[in-house]
Design an enzyme around this catalytic site. Sequence first.
Site, PDB file in Angstrom:
ATOM      1  N   SER A 148      40.632 -33.900  29.588  1.00  0.00           N
ATOM      2  CA  SER A 148      41.683 -32.468  29.442  1.00  0.00           C
ATOM      3  C   SER A 148      41.037 -32.261  27.878  1.00  0.00           C
ATOM      4  CB  SER A 148      42.861 -33.079  28.750  1.00  0.00           C
ATOM      5  OG  SER A 148      44.155 -32.589  28.466  1.00  0.00           O
ATOM      6  N   TYR A 161      47.804 -39.728  23.726  1.00  0.00           N
ATOM      7  CA  TYR A 161      47.388 -39.022  25.330  1.00  0.00           C
ATOM      8  C   TYR A 161      46.348 -38.345  24.324  1.00  0.00           C
ATOM      9  CZ  TYR A 161      46.830 -36.423  29.316  1.00  0.00           C
ATOM     10  OH  TYR A 161      46.098 -35.928  30.289  1.00  0.00           O
ATOM     11  N   LYS A 165      42.186 -39.289  25.494  1.00  0.00           N
ATOM     12  CA  LYS A 165      41.374 -38.176  26.011  1.00  0.00           C
ATOM     13  C   LYS A 165      39.808 -38.137  25.563  1.00  0.00           C
ATOM     14  CE  LYS A 165      43.271 -37.937  30.313  1.00  0.00           C
ATOM     15  NZ  LYS A 165      42.934 -38.362  30.999  1.00  0.00           N
TER      16      LYS A 165
HETATM   17  N1  LIG Z   1      48.386 -31.330  34.914  1.00  0.00           N
HETATM   18  C1  LIG Z   1      47.753 -30.914  33.672  1.00  0.00           C
HETATM   19  O1  LIG Z   1      47.955 -30.835  33.584  1.00  0.00           O
HETATM   20  C2  LIG Z   1      46.345 -31.983  33.232  1.00  0.00           C
HETATM   21  C3  LIG Z   1      45.338 -31.420  31.984  1.00  0.00           C
HETATM   22  C4  LIG Z   1      44.516 -32.478  31.912  1.00  0.00           C
HETATM   23  C5  LIG Z   1      44.777 -33.294  32.291  1.00  0.00           C
HETATM   24  N2  LIG Z   1      44.844 -34.111  33.319  1.00  0.00           N
HETATM   25  C6  LIG Z   1      44.689 -35.333  34.152  1.00  0.00           C
HETATM   26  O2  LIG Z   1      44.505 -34.925  35.260  1.00  0.00           O
HETATM   27  C7  LIG Z   1      44.677 -36.395  35.998  1.00  0.00           C
HETATM   28  C8  LIG Z   1      45.495 -36.224  37.410  1.00  0.00           C
HETATM   29  O3  LIG Z   1      46.803 -35.908  36.992  1.00  0.00           O
HETATM   30  P1  LIG Z   1      47.386 -35.442  37.525  1.00  0.00           P
HETATM   31  O4  LIG Z   1      48.443 -34.127  36.408  1.00  0.00           O
HETATM   32  O5  LIG Z   1      47.143 -35.576  39.034  1.00  0.00           O
HETATM   33  O6  LIG Z   1      48.457 -36.472  37.538  1.00  0.00           O
HETATM   34  P2  LIG Z   1      50.153 -36.770  38.963  1.00  0.00           P
HETATM   35  O7  LIG Z   1      50.194 -35.600  39.475  1.00  0.00           O
HETATM   36  O8  LIG Z   1      51.158 -37.480  37.759  1.00  0.00           O
HETATM   37  O9  LIG Z   1      49.485 -37.468  39.329  1.00  0.00           O
HETATM   38  C9  LIG Z   1      48.654 -39.065  38.773  1.00  0.00           C
HETATM   39  C10 LIG Z   1      47.379 -40.443  39.805  1.00  0.00           C
HETATM   40  O10 LIG Z   1      47.293 -40.896  39.030  1.00  0.00           O
HETATM   41  C11 LIG Z   1      48.119 -42.450  39.581  1.00  0.00           C
HETATM   42  N3  LIG Z   1      48.745 -42.900  38.189  1.00  0.00           N
HETATM   43  C12 LIG Z   1      49.344 -43.297  37.590  1.00  0.00           C
HETATM   44  N4  LIG Z   1      49.003 -44.083  37.101  1.00  0.00           N
HETATM   45  C13 LIG Z   1      48.441 -44.334  36.921  1.00  0.00           C
HETATM   46  C14 LIG Z   1      47.399 -46.668  37.091  1.00  0.00           C
HETATM   47  N5  LIG Z   1      47.958 -46.860  36.475  1.00  0.00           N
HETATM   48  N6  LIG Z   1      47.236 -47.232  37.780  1.00  0.00           N
HETATM   49  C15 LIG Z   1      46.629 -46.132  38.852  1.00  0.00           C
HETATM   50  N7  LIG Z   1      46.930 -45.453  39.202  1.00  0.00           N
HETATM   51  C16 LIG Z   1      48.438 -44.755  38.523  1.00  0.00           C
HETATM   52  C17 LIG Z   1      49.402 -41.172  40.241  1.00  0.00           C
HETATM   53  O11 LIG Z   1      49.879 -42.818  41.668  1.00  0.00           O
HETATM   54  P3  LIG Z   1      50.490 -43.820  41.378  1.00  0.00           P
HETATM   55  O12 LIG Z   1      52.238 -43.632  40.787  1.00  0.00           O
HETATM   56  O13 LIG Z   1      50.837 -44.488  42.953  1.00  0.00           O
HETATM   57  O14 LIG Z   1      49.770 -45.046  40.855  1.00  0.00           O
HETATM   58  C18 LIG Z   1      48.924 -41.127  40.638  1.00  0.00           C
HETATM   59  O15 LIG Z   1      47.963 -40.634  41.819  1.00  0.00           O
HETATM   60  C19 LIG Z   1      44.681 -37.734  34.292  1.00  0.00           C
HETATM   61  O16 LIG Z   1      44.173 -38.190  34.357  1.00  0.00           O
HETATM   62  C20 LIG Z   1      45.504 -36.352  33.812  1.00  0.00           C
HETATM   63  O17 LIG Z   1      45.404 -37.012  32.498  1.00  0.00           O
HETATM   64  C21 LIG Z   1      46.085 -33.251  33.500  1.00  0.00           C
END
Ligand SMILES: NC(=O)c1ccc[n+]([C@@H]2O[C@H](COP(=O)([O-])OP(=O)(O)OC[C@H]3O[C@@H](n4cnc5c(N)ncnc54)[C@H](OP(=O)(O)O)[C@@H]3O)[C@@H](O)[C@H]2O)c1
Length: 258
Positions: A148, A161, A165
Amino acid sequence: MDVSVEGKVAVVTGASRGIGLATAIELAKSGAAGVTITSRKPENLEAAHQEMVDAGIAPDRVLATAARADDVDDAERAMSETLERFGSVDILVNNAGTNPSAGFIMDVDLGAIQKTWAVNLLGPLLWSRAAYKAGMEGSGGSIVNVASVAGLRPSPIMGAYNVSKAGLIHLTRQLAHELAPKIRVNAVAPGVVRTRLAGLLLEDEETTARIHPLERVGEPEEVARLIVFLGSDASSWMTGAIVPIDGGVVGASSSGIS
Ligand SMILES: NC(=O)c1ccc[n+]([C@@H]2O[C@H](COP(=O)([O-])OP(=O)(O)OC[C@H]3O[C@@H](n4cnc5c(N)ncnc54)[C@H](OP(=O)(O)O)[C@@H]3O)[C@@H](O)[C@H]2O)c1
Protein backbone atom coordinates in the site's frame (compact mmCIF):
# COMPACT_ATOMS: atom_id res chain seq x y z
CA MET A 1 0.29 -5.51 -25.18
CA ASP A 2 -1.49 -8.71 -24.26
CA VAL A 3 -0.28 -10.03 -20.92
CA SER A 4 -0.63 -13.80 -20.77
CA VAL A 5 -0.34 -16.27 -17.94
CA GLU A 6 -1.25 -19.11 -20.28
CA GLY A 7 -0.93 -22.51 -18.61
CA LYS A 8 0.16 -21.14 -15.25
CA VAL A 9 -1.46 -21.93 -11.91
CA ALA A 10 -2.11 -19.14 -9.42
CA VAL A 11 -3.06 -18.95 -5.75
CA VAL A 12 -4.71 -15.73 -4.56
CA THR A 13 -5.34 -14.98 -0.88
CA GLY A 14 -8.21 -12.72 0.17
CA ALA A 15 -9.91 -13.47 -3.12
CA SER A 16 -13.56 -13.45 -2.08
CA ARG A 17 -14.05 -9.78 -3.02
CA GLY A 18 -12.27 -6.52 -3.83
CA ILE A 19 -8.78 -6.53 -5.34
CA GLY A 20 -8.31 -10.28 -4.76
CA LEU A 21 -11.45 -11.33 -6.64
CA ALA A 22 -10.70 -8.88 -9.48
CA THR A 23 -7.20 -10.40 -9.68
CA ALA A 24 -8.51 -13.98 -9.75
CA ILE A 25 -10.87 -13.05 -12.61
CA GLU A 26 -8.12 -11.24 -14.53
CA LEU A 27 -5.71 -14.17 -14.07
CA ALA A 28 -8.28 -16.62 -15.41
CA LYS A 29 -9.14 -14.34 -18.34
CA SER A 30 -5.41 -14.02 -19.09
CA GLY A 31 -5.10 -17.77 -19.59
CA ALA A 32 -4.31 -19.25 -16.17
CA ALA A 33 -4.84 -23.02 -16.24
CA GLY A 34 -6.10 -22.88 -12.68
CA VAL A 35 -6.77 -20.29 -10.00
CA THR A 36 -7.11 -21.15 -6.33
CA ILE A 37 -9.11 -18.56 -4.41
CA THR A 38 -8.87 -18.41 -0.63
CA SER A 39 -10.33 -16.36 2.22
CA ARG A 40 -11.70 -17.08 5.69
CA LYS A 41 -15.39 -17.51 4.94
CA PRO A 42 -16.64 -20.38 2.75
CA GLU A 43 -19.90 -18.57 1.95
CA ASN A 44 -17.96 -15.56 0.61
CA LEU A 45 -15.80 -17.85 -1.49
CA GLU A 46 -18.84 -19.64 -2.88
CA ALA A 47 -20.27 -16.31 -4.00
CA ALA A 48 -16.90 -15.33 -5.50
CA HIS A 49 -16.67 -18.63 -7.37
CA GLN A 50 -20.13 -18.00 -8.81
CA GLU A 51 -19.09 -14.46 -9.81
CA MET A 52 -16.13 -15.93 -11.71
CA VAL A 53 -18.38 -18.40 -13.49
CA ASP A 54 -20.78 -15.55 -14.34
CA ALA A 55 -17.77 -13.73 -15.83
CA GLY A 56 -17.37 -16.65 -18.27
CA ILE A 57 -14.70 -18.69 -16.47
CA ALA A 58 -15.10 -22.49 -16.55
CA PRO A 59 -15.97 -23.68 -13.01
CA ASP A 60 -13.31 -26.40 -13.06
CA ARG A 61 -10.52 -23.85 -13.56
CA VAL A 62 -11.28 -22.40 -10.12
CA LEU A 63 -10.61 -24.04 -6.77
CA ALA A 64 -12.19 -22.30 -3.79
CA THR A 65 -10.84 -23.28 -0.40
CA ALA A 66 -11.31 -21.53 2.94
CA ALA A 67 -7.96 -20.61 4.52
CA ARG A 68 -6.81 -18.00 7.00
CA ALA A 69 -4.02 -15.78 5.78
CA ASP A 70 -2.18 -15.97 9.11
CA ASP A 71 -2.34 -19.75 9.53
CA VAL A 72 0.58 -21.91 8.41
CA ASP A 73 -1.45 -25.14 8.26
CA ASP A 74 -4.13 -23.48 6.13
CA ALA A 75 -1.44 -22.14 3.76
CA GLU A 76 0.15 -25.58 3.36
CA ARG A 77 -3.22 -27.28 2.88
CA ALA A 78 -4.25 -24.74 0.21
CA MET A 79 -0.99 -25.43 -1.66
CA SER A 80 -1.48 -29.24 -1.43
CA GLU A 81 -5.04 -28.94 -2.72
CA THR A 82 -3.80 -26.73 -5.58
CA LEU A 83 -1.10 -29.25 -6.52
CA GLU A 84 -3.59 -32.08 -6.41
CA ARG A 85 -6.09 -30.23 -8.61
CA PHE A 86 -3.86 -28.31 -11.03
CA GLY A 87 -0.37 -29.88 -10.74
CA SER A 88 1.76 -26.82 -9.90
CA VAL A 89 1.91 -23.45 -8.14
CA ASP A 90 3.47 -20.83 -10.44
CA ILE A 91 2.05 -17.54 -9.17
CA LEU A 92 1.22 -16.54 -5.59
CA VAL A 93 -0.66 -13.32 -4.89
CA ASN A 94 -0.45 -12.35 -1.21
CA ASN A 95 -3.45 -10.07 -1.21
CA ALA A 96 -5.40 -10.77 2.01
CA GLY A 97 -5.31 -7.78 4.30
CA THR A 98 -7.04 -6.33 7.31
CA ASN A 99 -7.18 -3.08 9.24
CA PRO A 100 -8.98 -3.43 12.58
CA SER A 101 -6.41 -1.21 14.30
CA ALA A 102 -7.34 2.39 13.42
CA GLY A 103 -6.40 5.09 15.89
CA PHE A 104 -3.49 6.79 17.65
CA ILE A 105 -0.87 4.02 17.69
CA MET A 106 -0.12 4.64 21.40
CA ASP A 107 -3.72 3.78 22.28
CA VAL A 108 -4.71 1.08 19.81
CA ASP A 109 -5.58 -2.27 21.36
CA LEU A 110 -2.52 -4.55 21.22
CA GLY A 111 -4.59 -7.52 20.08
CA ALA A 112 -5.77 -5.51 17.06
CA ILE A 113 -2.18 -4.57 16.23
CA GLN A 114 -1.05 -8.20 16.52
CA LYS A 115 -3.88 -9.32 14.22
CA THR A 116 -3.00 -6.63 11.67
CA TRP A 117 0.66 -7.61 11.61
CA ALA A 118 -0.14 -11.33 11.58
CA VAL A 119 -2.44 -11.11 8.55
CA ASN A 120 -0.67 -8.34 6.60
CA LEU A 121 2.97 -9.20 7.28
CA LEU A 122 3.49 -12.69 8.74
CA GLY A 123 0.79 -14.09 6.42
CA PRO A 124 2.63 -13.28 3.17
CA LEU A 125 5.76 -14.94 4.58
CA LEU A 126 3.84 -18.09 5.58
CA TRP A 127 2.19 -18.36 2.16
CA SER A 128 5.47 -17.65 0.34
CA ARG A 129 7.17 -20.44 2.32
CA ALA A 130 4.28 -22.80 1.53
CA ALA A 131 4.49 -21.94 -2.21
CA TYR A 132 8.26 -22.43 -2.11
CA LYS A 133 7.85 -25.90 -0.61
CA ALA A 134 4.99 -26.68 -3.00
CA GLY A 135 7.34 -26.53 -5.98
CA MET A 136 8.52 -22.97 -6.62
CA GLU A 137 11.88 -23.93 -5.08
CA GLY A 138 12.49 -26.25 -8.04
CA SER A 139 10.40 -24.83 -10.89
CA GLY A 140 10.54 -21.13 -10.06
CA GLY A 141 7.61 -18.75 -9.99
CA SER A 142 6.39 -15.27 -9.29
CA ILE A 143 5.13 -13.86 -6.00
CA VAL A 144 3.17 -10.60 -5.92
CA ASN A 145 2.50 -8.90 -2.59
CA VAL A 146 -0.27 -6.35 -2.20
CA ALA A 147 1.30 -3.59 -0.08
CA SER A 148 0.00 0.00 0.00
CA VAL A 149 1.11 3.61 -0.35
CA ALA A 150 0.43 3.53 3.40
CA GLY A 151 3.64 1.52 3.72
CA LEU A 152 5.71 4.21 2.06
CA ARG A 153 5.15 7.05 4.51
CA PRO A 154 3.48 7.71 7.86
CA SER A 155 -0.06 9.03 8.14
CA PRO A 156 -2.47 9.67 11.01
CA ILE A 157 -4.97 7.07 12.29
CA MET A 158 -3.63 4.02 10.41
CA GLY A 159 -0.22 3.67 12.09
CA ALA A 160 -0.31 -0.06 12.84
CA TYR A 161 -1.58 -0.82 9.33
CA ASN A 162 1.08 1.45 7.82
CA VAL A 163 3.83 -0.36 9.72
CA SER A 164 2.53 -3.75 8.53
CA LYS A 165 2.66 -2.56 4.92
CA ALA A 166 6.12 -1.03 5.36
CA GLY A 167 7.22 -4.41 6.70
CA LEU A 168 5.64 -6.13 3.70
CA ILE A 169 7.58 -3.83 1.38
CA HIS A 170 10.83 -4.84 3.03
CA LEU A 171 9.79 -8.51 3.08
CA THR A 172 9.26 -8.21 -0.68
CA ARG A 173 12.81 -6.95 -1.18
CA GLN A 174 14.27 -9.53 1.23
CA LEU A 175 12.51 -12.43 -0.49
CA ALA A 176 13.45 -11.07 -3.91
CA HIS A 177 17.07 -11.08 -2.79
CA GLU A 178 16.97 -14.55 -1.25
CA LEU A 179 14.87 -16.30 -3.90
CA ALA A 180 16.53 -14.96 -7.06
CA PRO A 181 17.08 -16.04 -9.75
CA LYS A 182 14.35 -18.70 -9.82
CA ILE A 183 11.57 -16.85 -8.06
CA ARG A 184 10.68 -13.20 -8.67
CA VAL A 185 9.03 -11.25 -5.86
CA ASN A 186 7.41 -7.85 -6.42
CA ALA A 187 4.77 -5.72 -4.74
CA VAL A 188 2.06 -3.29 -5.76
CA ALA A 189 1.37 -0.26 -3.59
CA PRO A 190 -2.18 0.94 -4.24
CA GLY A 191 -3.70 4.25 -3.22
CA VAL A 192 -7.37 4.25 -2.19
CA VAL A 193 -9.31 1.61 -4.12
CA ARG A 194 -13.07 1.13 -4.12
CA THR A 195 -13.41 -1.91 -1.82
CA ARG A 196 -14.94 -2.74 1.55
CA LEU A 197 -11.58 -2.25 3.30
CA ALA A 198 -11.54 1.39 2.19
CA GLY A 199 -15.13 1.94 3.38
CA LEU A 200 -14.30 4.72 5.84
CA LEU A 201 -12.27 6.67 3.28
CA LEU A 202 -15.05 6.28 0.72
CA GLU A 203 -17.72 7.78 2.98
CA ASP A 204 -16.54 11.19 1.75
CA GLU A 205 -15.34 10.06 -1.65
CA GLU A 206 -14.96 13.59 -3.04
CA THR A 207 -12.41 14.55 -0.39
CA THR A 208 -10.57 11.25 -0.78
CA ALA A 209 -10.53 11.61 -4.57
CA ARG A 210 -8.89 15.06 -4.24
CA ILE A 211 -5.85 13.50 -2.49
CA HIS A 212 -5.07 11.77 -5.79
CA PRO A 213 -3.68 13.93 -8.62
CA LEU A 214 -5.87 11.91 -11.03
CA GLU A 215 -8.84 13.15 -8.93
CA ARG A 216 -10.54 9.83 -8.33
CA VAL A 217 -10.14 6.63 -6.35
CA GLY A 218 -8.98 3.43 -8.06
CA GLU A 219 -11.06 0.45 -9.13
CA PRO A 220 -10.08 -3.13 -8.15
CA GLU A 221 -9.69 -4.12 -11.81
CA GLU A 222 -7.03 -1.43 -12.35
CA VAL A 223 -4.88 -2.94 -9.60
CA ALA A 224 -5.63 -6.48 -10.78
CA ARG A 225 -4.17 -5.77 -14.24
CA LEU A 226 -0.87 -4.67 -12.68
CA ILE A 227 -0.77 -7.75 -10.43
CA VAL A 228 -1.28 -10.02 -13.44
CA PHE A 229 1.53 -8.21 -15.27
CA LEU A 230 3.88 -8.76 -12.31
CA GLY A 231 2.81 -12.40 -12.04
CA SER A 232 3.39 -13.01 -15.75
CA ASP A 233 6.54 -13.46 -17.85
CA ALA A 234 5.88 -9.99 -19.29
CA SER A 235 7.69 -8.66 -16.20
CA SER A 236 10.50 -11.22 -16.48
CA TRP A 237 13.30 -8.77 -15.60
CA MET A 238 11.57 -7.34 -12.52
CA THR A 239 12.15 -8.47 -8.97
CA GLY A 240 12.20 -6.57 -5.68
CA ALA A 241 10.15 -3.78 -7.28
CA ILE A 242 7.50 -1.86 -5.36
CA VAL A 243 5.12 -0.40 -7.92
CA PRO A 244 2.75 2.38 -6.83
CA ILE A 245 -0.67 2.31 -8.46
CA ASP A 246 -2.26 5.27 -6.81
CA GLY A 247 -3.62 7.96 -9.10
CA GLY A 248 -0.35 9.84 -8.68
CA VAL A 249 -0.18 10.06 -4.88
CA VAL A 250 3.45 8.99 -4.67
CA GLY A 251 4.87 10.27 -7.95
CA ALA A 252 2.82 13.33 -8.79
CA SER A 253 1.79 14.96 -5.49
CA SER A 254 3.10 18.39 -4.57
CA SER A 255 5.36 18.59 -1.51
CA GLY A 256 3.20 21.51 -0.38
CA ILE A 257 6.35 23.55 0.31
CA SER A 258 6.31 25.91 -2.66
N1 LIG B 1 -8.82 -0.80 -0.80
C1 LIG B 1 -7.79 0.01 -0.67
O1 LIG B 1 -7.91 1.25 -0.69
C2 LIG B 1 -6.41 -0.56 -0.52
C3 LIG B 1 -5.32 0.30 -0.67
C4 LIG B 1 -4.03 -0.21 -0.53
C5 LIG B 1 -3.86 -1.57 -0.27
N2 LIG B 1 -4.94 -2.38 -0.12
C6 LIG B 1 -4.69 -3.80 0.17
O2 LIG B 1 -5.36 -4.59 -0.78
C7 LIG B 1 -5.58 -5.89 -0.25
C8 LIG B 1 -6.99 -6.33 -0.56
O3 LIG B 1 -7.89 -5.51 0.14
P1 LIG B 1 -9.27 -4.99 -0.48
O4 LIG B 1 -9.18 -3.52 -0.47
O5 LIG B 1 -9.60 -5.71 -1.73
O6 LIG B 1 -10.24 -5.37 0.73
P2 LIG B 1 -11.58 -6.21 0.86
O7 LIG B 1 -12.47 -5.97 -0.31
O8 LIG B 1 -12.08 -5.95 2.21
O9 LIG B 1 -11.05 -7.73 0.73
C9 LIG B 1 -10.29 -8.32 1.73
C10 LIG B 1 -10.20 -9.81 1.42
O10 LIG B 1 -9.36 -10.42 2.38
C11 LIG B 1 -10.06 -11.51 3.00
N3 LIG B 1 -9.56 -11.61 4.35
C12 LIG B 1 -9.64 -10.71 5.37
N4 LIG B 1 -9.03 -11.16 6.46
C13 LIG B 1 -8.54 -12.38 6.14
C14 LIG B 1 -7.81 -13.37 6.86
N5 LIG B 1 -7.46 -13.20 8.15
N6 LIG B 1 -7.48 -14.50 6.21
C15 LIG B 1 -7.84 -14.71 4.92
N7 LIG B 1 -8.52 -13.82 4.21
C16 LIG B 1 -8.86 -12.67 4.80
C17 LIG B 1 -11.53 -11.17 2.87
O11 LIG B 1 -12.39 -12.31 2.81
P3 LIG B 1 -13.07 -13.03 4.10
O12 LIG B 1 -13.82 -11.98 4.84
O13 LIG B 1 -13.94 -14.09 3.51
O14 LIG B 1 -11.94 -13.61 4.86
C18 LIG B 1 -11.52 -10.52 1.49
O15 LIG B 1 -11.55 -11.51 0.47
C19 LIG B 1 -5.25 -5.78 1.25
O16 LIG B 1 -3.97 -6.31 1.50
C20 LIG B 1 -5.25 -4.29 1.50
O17 LIG B 1 -4.44 -3.93 2.59
C21 LIG B 1 -6.21 -1.92 -0.24
